[in-house]
Design a protein around this motif. Structure first.
Motif, short mmCIF file in Angstrom:
data_model
loop_
_atom_site.label_atom_id
_atom_site.label_comp_id
_atom_site.label_asym_id
_atom_site.label_seq_id
_atom_site.Cartn_x
_atom_site.Cartn_y
_atom_site.Cartn_z
N ARG A 68 57.45 75.00 16.68
CA ARG A 68 57.59 74.90 15.22
C ARG A 68 59.03 74.57 14.84
O ARG A 68 59.96 75.32 15.16
N TYR A 69 59.19 73.48 14.12
CA TYR A 69 60.50 73.04 13.62
C TYR A 69 60.58 73.32 12.12
O TYR A 69 59.69 72.91 11.36
N THR A 70 61.64 74.00 11.72
CA THR A 70 61.90 74.23 10.29
C THR A 70 63.33 73.80 9.98
O THR A 70 64.24 74.05 10.78
N PHE A 71 63.54 73.20 8.83
CA PHE A 71 64.80 72.54 8.51
C PHE A 71 65.48 73.17 7.29
O PHE A 71 64.82 73.76 6.42
N LYS A 72 66.79 73.01 7.26
CA LYS A 72 67.59 73.47 6.12
C LYS A 72 68.60 72.38 5.77
O LYS A 72 69.30 71.86 6.64
N THR A 73 68.67 72.07 4.48
CA THR A 73 69.58 71.03 3.99
C THR A 73 70.77 71.67 3.30
O THR A 73 70.62 72.64 2.54
N ARG A 74 71.96 71.13 3.57
CA ARG A 74 73.19 71.62 2.92
C ARG A 74 73.94 70.43 2.32
O ARG A 74 74.00 69.35 2.92
N THR A 75 74.50 70.66 1.15
CA THR A 75 75.32 69.64 0.48
C THR A 75 76.71 70.21 0.27
O THR A 75 76.87 71.24 -0.38
N LYS A 76 77.72 69.54 0.81
CA LYS A 76 79.09 70.05 0.71
C LYS A 76 79.66 69.89 -0.69
O LYS A 76 80.35 70.76 -1.22
N ASN A 77 79.39 68.76 -1.30
CA ASN A 77 79.96 68.44 -2.61
C ASN A 77 78.87 67.95 -3.53
O ASN A 77 78.40 66.81 -3.41
N GLY A 78 78.43 68.80 -4.44
CA GLY A 78 77.36 68.43 -5.35
C GLY A 78 77.80 67.60 -6.53
O GLY A 78 76.97 67.17 -7.33
N ASN A 79 79.10 67.34 -6.64
CA ASN A 79 79.62 66.59 -7.77
C ASN A 79 79.80 65.11 -7.46
O ASN A 79 80.47 64.40 -8.21
N THR A 80 79.24 64.65 -6.33
CA THR A 80 79.24 63.23 -6.04
C THR A 80 77.82 62.80 -5.71
O THR A 80 77.01 63.60 -5.22
N PHE A 81 77.52 61.53 -6.00
CA PHE A 81 76.19 61.02 -5.67
C PHE A 81 76.10 60.57 -4.22
O PHE A 81 75.04 60.21 -3.74
N LEU A 82 77.21 60.62 -3.50
CA LEU A 82 77.29 60.02 -2.18
C LEU A 82 76.66 60.89 -1.08
O LEU A 82 76.84 62.10 -1.06
#
Length: 513
Positions: free
Chosen positions: A119-133
């Motif tokens: 079973r594979y489960t994933f987690k997403t992280r965003t370092k800078n939410g103030n850019t669209f990049l």
């Protein structure tokens, strides 16, 4: 008549006019046996059912299982999700879903019940939410601060008995995912990122998750009124240039099989999605290729995606009385094999007797692999049909031409009706690797023609100057003005002044938020 689509793969070029001529002359009966291949070329679980086609993050596209060619004491399983990923599909590129369980099931005794689940489960992280990049500069490693959106995953080995959980073991924790291949400027050495995403687990397995070239090859234009209505739209790999999200797992044979005396395993993959109440519901399922596309009718497609092999008796009629041969007979006047099609039951629901059929097997839709059969030194694309027992339907290798194989079997190859049917696409547009994870690297988002007056690689970077450098590493205090020129088809030219924007972006990325 010389076969237009021959098993040897020779004599195919320049034959489309021959097919059209035969049709125009009313020679369907004569040409049917050789021209029929394109009618039955279909993608393997790419948008195969109504509900799942609207949620591609959860949609299984293909499943492969084969004895590893460079490590024959191991089995490699490749499972793909998210069909038709356009390489330049930003700014939100392709991620696994955080609210899903991506499962690889193993049935090692033929009872149609999984004895273990990876079973594979994933987690997403965003370092800078103030850019669209997706990335804020060139990415040189998976730990690069300029990779703004990252994913990691855990692997749990769940052991079951009679469909009840017996134990759960953590095999890997917080393993990095290889990102989408945004482009050459953003990811100048994608191969390095790919290699960093290969990880050896505590249990002796090797794993990879990330974007890859879609390894399935076929001509998909069947849906344009059977390849244009006159078979002129054939012979092109329609999936060329598209990517998928891949999970690849290499495990010791001894870990997954019941015993050395019973080396056959059944494999299938599923996706479970968390519902509004927090519970997981299965929304996608895949074993053998092509099943939910052309075996199951519309009324059963979503039901199949939510079902388990143990309950496959409800779909048996779809196999013993298949629709496809009847369509072929109606269109090309080639007589369909007599029903019930027990030959198809043996191949796709039980395994081939003496090859990959476990004892006391319960008929169920699984990709069955005999892990004791050594890899072929020179794999044949038609696998078992061409005497190569290490290939489909004994598992499925990346190079196996499952469209041609399945079509020939459906039209009675195992019943003595010899045929050389196919879709004129015999191999993937990209070569596969010799080592794990074997799948080809994804097509880059920067593919295609360059703007007028620019060149590829380092020259582009010099034109853009330090605007491409990671935040905090900019040198110099002057702003660069960059002119990008391009011409339309009519010859009209347009010039976009972006120097000021580049300077603003550079300052903005250094500012704390």
């Amino acid at each position: 008549m010389t076969p237009l689509f021959s098993r040897s793969g020779t004599g195919r070029k320049g034959l489309i006019p021959l097919i059209c001529g035969a049709l125009a002359a009313g020679g369907l009966a004569a040409a049917g046996a050789t021209a029929l291949g394109p009618e039955a070329a279909y993608a393997s679980s790419h948008r195969e059912a109504p509900l799942i086609s609207g949620t591609p993050q959860y949609d299984n596209t293909d499943l492969y299982a084969f004895v590893s060619p460079d490590k024959p004491d191991t089995t490699t399983i490749v499972a793909n999700w998210i069909p038709f990923e356009d390489p330049a599909g930003g700014p939100n590129f392709y991620t696994f879903a955080d609210d899903a369980q991506y499962d690889i099931h193993i049935d090692n005794n033929g009872d149609a019940q999984g004895e273990m689940v990876f079973r594979y489960t994933f987690k997403t992280r965003t370092k800078n939410g103030n850019t669209f990049l997706y990335n804020t500069g060139p990415v040189t490693s998976l730990a690069d601060p300029d990779l703004n959106v990252t994913q990691t995953y855990d692997i749990d080995l769940v052991r079951l008995r009679n469909q009840r959980v017996v134990s759960k073991t953590k095999l890997a924790d917080d393993v990095p995912v290889a990102p989408s291949n945004v482009g050459k400027a953003s990811m100048p050495d994608y191969g390095k990122l790919r290699s960093q995403a290969v990880y050896r687990t505590a249990g002796g397995a090797t794993t990879f998750a990330g974007q890859a070239d879609d390894p399935f090859f076929l001509d998909l234009r069947v849906f344009d009124l059977l390849y244009g209505g006159n078979l002129t739209e054939v012979g092109r790999d329609t999936l060329k240039g598209y990517n998928v999200n891949t999970i690849a797992l290499q495990v010791p044979n001894d870990l997954i099989r019941e015993s050395a005396g019973q080396p056959v395993v059944g494999v299938w993959s599923t996706t479970q999605r968390r519902n509004a109440r927090g519970a997981y519901t299965q929304v996608s399922r895949l074993g053998n290729p092509l099943v939910n596309e052309v075996v199951n009718p519309q009324k059963d497609k979503d039901k199949f995606n939510a079902s388990a092999p143990w309950d496959d008796a409800q779909f048996l009629k779809n196999v013993t009385q298949p629709e496809l041969p009847k369509l072929i007979e109606g269109i090309y006047k080639i007589k369909a094999p007599a029903e019930p099609r027990n030959d198809l039951v043996d191949v796709f629901l039980k395994g081939v007797k003496g090859l990959n059929q476990p004892p006391h097997v319960r008929p169920s839709e699984e990709l069955r692999l005999n892990t004791s059969i050594k890899p072929s030194m020179h794999p044949k694309r038609l696998g078992v049909l061409d005497g190569d027992n290490a290939g489909f339907p004994n598992g499925r290798r990346l190079t196996d031409d499952v469209v041609d194989e399945a079509l020939q079997v459906v039209e009675g190859e195992l019943l003595g009706t010899k045929n050389d049917l196919g879709d004129a696409v015999d191999k993937n547009d990209k070569g596969f690797g010799k080592y794990f994870p074997y799948v080809a690297e994804p097509t880059s988002g920067s593919r295609g023609p360059l703007a007028k007056g620019t060149t590829a690689g380092a020259d582009v970077r010099s034109q853009l100057g330090d605007a491409l450098q990671p935040a905090g590493s900019v040198t110099g205090g002057t702003d660069n003005t960059v002119l990008i020129a391009g011409s339309a088809a009519s010859g009209a030219a347009g010039i976009l002044l972006i120097g000021t924007a580049v300077a603003w972006w550079r300052r903005r990325m250094q500012r704390p938020y």
